[in-house]
Write a protein that holds these residues in place. Sequence first.
Motif, PDB file in Angstrom:
ATOM      1  N   LYS A 182      -9.733  26.538 -11.262  1.00 41.74           N
ATOM      2  CA  LYS A 182     -10.887  25.690 -10.975  1.00 41.74           C
ATOM      3  C   LYS A 182     -10.779  25.223  -9.529  1.00 41.74           C
ATOM      4  O   LYS A 182     -10.014  24.316  -9.215  1.00 41.74           O
ATOM      5  N   LEU A 183     -11.561  25.866  -8.664  1.00 49.85           N
ATOM      6  CA  LEU A 183     -11.448  25.591  -7.229  1.00 49.85           C
ATOM      7  C   LEU A 183     -12.476  24.570  -6.764  1.00 49.85           C
ATOM      8  O   LEU A 183     -13.257  24.814  -5.838  1.00 49.85           O
ATOM      9  N   ASN A 184     -12.499  23.421  -7.390  1.00 47.81           N
ATOM     10  CA  ASN A 184     -13.360  22.343  -6.919  1.00 47.81           C
ATOM     11  C   ASN A 184     -12.746  21.690  -5.684  1.00 47.81           C
ATOM     12  O   ASN A 184     -11.521  21.561  -5.582  1.00 47.81           O
ATOM     13  N   GLN A 185     -13.618  21.295  -4.752  1.00 49.84           N
ATOM     14  CA  GLN A 185     -13.131  20.616  -3.553  1.00 49.84           C
ATOM     15  C   GLN A 185     -12.568  19.256  -3.923  1.00 49.84           C
ATOM     16  O   GLN A 185     -13.269  18.413  -4.483  1.00 49.84           O
ATOM     17  N   LEU A 186     -11.302  19.039  -3.597  1.00 47.86           N
ATOM     18  CA  LEU A 186     -10.655  17.760  -3.875  1.00 47.86           C
ATOM     19  C   LEU A 186     -10.726  16.872  -2.635  1.00 47.86           C
ATOM     20  O   LEU A 186     -10.902  17.369  -1.514  1.00 47.86           O
ATOM     21  N   PRO A 187     -10.599  15.561  -2.807  1.00 53.26           N
ATOM     22  CA  PRO A 187     -10.636  14.670  -1.639  1.00 53.26           C
ATOM     23  C   PRO A 187      -9.551  15.019  -0.631  1.00 53.26           C
ATOM     24  O   PRO A 187      -8.426  15.372  -1.011  1.00 53.26           O
ATOM     25  N   HIS A 188      -9.914  14.903   0.630  1.00 50.01           N
ATOM     26  CA  HIS A 188      -8.922  15.130   1.678  1.00 50.01           C
ATOM     27  C   HIS A 188      -7.850  14.042   1.597  1.00 50.01           C
ATOM     28  O   HIS A 188      -8.098  12.930   1.108  1.00 50.01           O
ATOM     29  N   THR A 189      -6.654  14.366   2.070  1.00 47.84           N
ATOM     30  CA  THR A 189      -5.552  13.404   2.057  1.00 47.84           C
ATOM     31  C   THR A 189      -5.947  12.101   2.737  1.00 47.84           C
ATOM     32  O   THR A 189      -5.590  11.008   2.273  1.00 47.84           O
ATOM     33  N   VAL A 190      -6.688  12.179   3.836  1.00 49.30           N
ATOM     34  CA  VAL A 190      -7.125  10.969   4.539  1.00 49.30           C
ATOM     35  C   VAL A 190      -7.986  10.104   3.622  1.00 49.30           C
ATOM     36  O   VAL A 190      -7.848   8.879   3.578  1.00 49.30           O
ATOM     37  N   GLU A 191      -8.873  10.743   2.860  1.00 55.65           N
ATOM     38  CA  GLU A 191      -9.726  10.009   1.931  1.00 55.65           C
ATOM     39  C   GLU A 191      -8.900   9.389   0.806  1.00 55.65           C
ATOM     40  O   GLU A 191      -9.171   8.263   0.360  1.00 55.65           O
ATOM     41  N   ILE A 213       0.873  -1.179   0.000  1.00 54.19           N
ATOM     42  CA  ILE A 213       0.000   0.000   0.000  1.00 54.19           C
ATOM     43  C   ILE A 213       0.907   1.225   0.000  1.00 54.19           C
ATOM     44  O   ILE A 213       1.484   1.594   1.033  1.00 54.19           O
ATOM     45  N   ASP A 214       1.061   1.861  -1.146  1.00 55.49           N
ATOM     46  CA  ASP A 214       1.960   3.006  -1.286  1.00 55.49           C
ATOM     47  C   ASP A 214       1.166   4.295  -1.074  1.00 55.49           C
ATOM     48  O   ASP A 214       0.439   4.748  -1.958  1.00 55.49           O
ATOM     49  N   LEU A 215       1.313   4.891   0.104  1.00 52.28           N
ATOM     50  CA  LEU A 215       0.605   6.127   0.432  1.00 52.28           C
ATOM     51  C   LEU A 215       1.462   7.361   0.172  1.00 52.28           C
ATOM     52  O   LEU A 215       1.083   8.468   0.541  1.00 52.28           O
ATOM     53  N   LEU A 246      -7.455   6.225   2.191  1.00 56.15           N
ATOM     54  CA  LEU A 246      -8.450   5.154   2.252  1.00 56.15           C
ATOM     55  C   LEU A 246      -8.725   4.563   0.871  1.00 56.15           C
ATOM     56  O   LEU A 246      -8.979   3.367   0.736  1.00 56.15           O
ATOM     57  N   ASN A 247      -8.659   5.411  -0.149  1.00 56.34           N
ATOM     58  CA  ASN A 247      -8.901   4.924  -1.511  1.00 56.34           C
ATOM     59  C   ASN A 247      -7.844   3.909  -1.951  1.00 56.34           C
ATOM     60  O   ASN A 247      -8.139   2.992  -2.723  1.00 56.34           O
ATOM     61  N   VAL A 248      -6.623   4.069  -1.465  1.00 55.31           N
ATOM     62  CA  VAL A 248      -5.572   3.111  -1.814  1.00 55.31           C
ATOM     63  C   VAL A 248      -5.891   1.751  -1.200  1.00 55.31           C
ATOM     64  O   VAL A 248      -5.733   0.707  -1.839  1.00 55.31           O
ATOM     65  N   PHE A 249      -6.353   1.759   0.056  1.00 52.99           N
ATOM     66  CA  PHE A 249      -6.774   0.496   0.677  1.00 52.99           C
ATOM     67  C   PHE A 249      -7.945  -0.117  -0.078  1.00 52.99           C
ATOM     68  O   PHE A 249      -8.007  -1.336  -0.257  1.00 52.99           O
ATOM     69  N   ARG A 250      -8.886   0.722  -0.521  1.00 51.09           N
ATOM     70  CA  ARG A 250     -10.045   0.203  -1.258  1.00 51.09           C
ATOM     71  C   ARG A 250      -9.603  -0.497  -2.537  1.00 51.09           C
ATOM     72  O   ARG A 250     -10.148  -1.540  -2.903  1.00 51.09           O
ATOM     73  N   LYS A 251      -8.631   0.098  -3.228  1.00 51.26           N
ATOM     74  CA  LYS A 251      -8.142  -0.523  -4.459  1.00 51.26           C
ATOM     75  C   LYS A 251      -7.512  -1.884  -4.191  1.00 51.26           C
ATOM     76  O   LYS A 251      -7.457  -2.735  -5.080  1.00 51.26           O
ATOM     77  N   LYS A 301      -1.141   2.329  -5.332  1.00 49.07           N
ATOM     78  CA  LYS A 301      -0.512   3.578  -4.899  1.00 49.07           C
ATOM     79  C   LYS A 301      -1.516   4.719  -4.883  1.00 49.07           C
ATOM     80  O   LYS A 301      -2.570   4.661  -5.539  1.00 49.07           O
ATOM     81  N   ILE A 302      -1.160   5.752  -4.150  1.00 48.87           N
ATOM     82  CA  ILE A 302      -2.021   6.912  -3.999  1.00 48.87           C
ATOM     83  C   ILE A 302      -2.137   7.671  -5.317  1.00 48.87           C
ATOM     84  O   ILE A 302      -1.179   7.773  -6.081  1.00 48.87           O
ATOM     85  N   ILE A 303      -3.335   8.171  -5.587  1.00 49.53           N
ATOM     86  CA  ILE A 303      -3.573   9.069  -6.709  1.00 49.53           C
ATOM     87  C   ILE A 303      -3.610  10.483  -6.136  1.00 49.53           C
ATOM     88  O   ILE A 303      -4.519  10.824  -5.376  1.00 49.53           O
TER      89      ILE A 303
END
Length: 351
Positions: A127-136, A85-87, A139-144, A109-111
Amino acid sequence: MTNLLVLRFSAMGDVALMTPALIAIAAKYSNIQLTVVTRGNFAPFFYNIPNLNVLGINLKKYKGLLGLWRMYRDIDKLGPFGNVIDLHGSVRSRLIAFFFRCKGVPYAKIIKGRREKLAQTRRYNKKLNQLPHTVERYLNVFRKSGYDAPLQGPWLNVDGESKMFAKDYFKSIGIDKKEGQWFGFAPFAGHELKEWSFEKCKRLVEVLVSEFPDCHVFLFGGRDEAKELEILKNNLTPVHIVQGGSLGIRGELGIMDRLDVMIGMDSSNVHIAALLKKPVIGIYGTTHPVSGFGPFAQEDSGVLQVDLPCRPCSIYGNTKCWRGDHACMELIDPLDVVRRIRLIQNVNTLW
């Protein structure tokens, strides 16, 4: 029991932000082992997480490609591993993961969302769209890798040794029990452009002591900032210096755990205090919480900022001010911090 290898070497705030994700995974999957590889002095962040071991490493011992091979061999002794799990997503972590992939270990690995962050930090047509928090993102790396878990508290644990260090520190400065309000203030950051001017920092300390007569102010900084901290203290009795070099991360965690409010720049101190579920006031200028680096679970209430069309100009603060006047920070006044503290007090009273 499946052993998951988790890689994240730096920086301190980013390593600390792993804890909510690791706690969530450990709570849901009692049949897995987590092996976290990071810098040795970051180990206190992972206290009391079930089935988790930390391999603390000194990166200076593993220089060059040959050094990374030796690091891989040292890590491999703790295996076998079911997943990597590469964070971090750095050259170093990707090479270590490559060596494991060569022996058939699955890898995720983390995106980091570099393209979206570039759209936020370019000078025009942001473009100031809210991006996922680092914590999220963690978690996405674990989900993958097939491990999905909901977040749950606590975000960060404080062990008995940290509390003992803090108790000894308070005793050394003549504080036997907690009275009045305790404010932490971390005036420095990893990059100069993320910092307030020194005069504003000095003014804030004076204003805190004046506006809150019963308070204690704890100044956080490193050994190389000792002279500046002494100037900020300015012989004021209720102002105390917390030097991480002498107390270490454990000591700082124990002290932060006793604070009522933590004030600072967009820096590790603010992020760590937020993980301890302490109210924080992060002063953001060059950077912006929409990039996914706001104080965790306090991305709105824990951020003090002004809206300017040039913000953000950087993700990490390692750039130059396009305007040349650092207005994003200079337009924030120490009294704005006081007003935010009083708002936090009122909310806590109502709650």
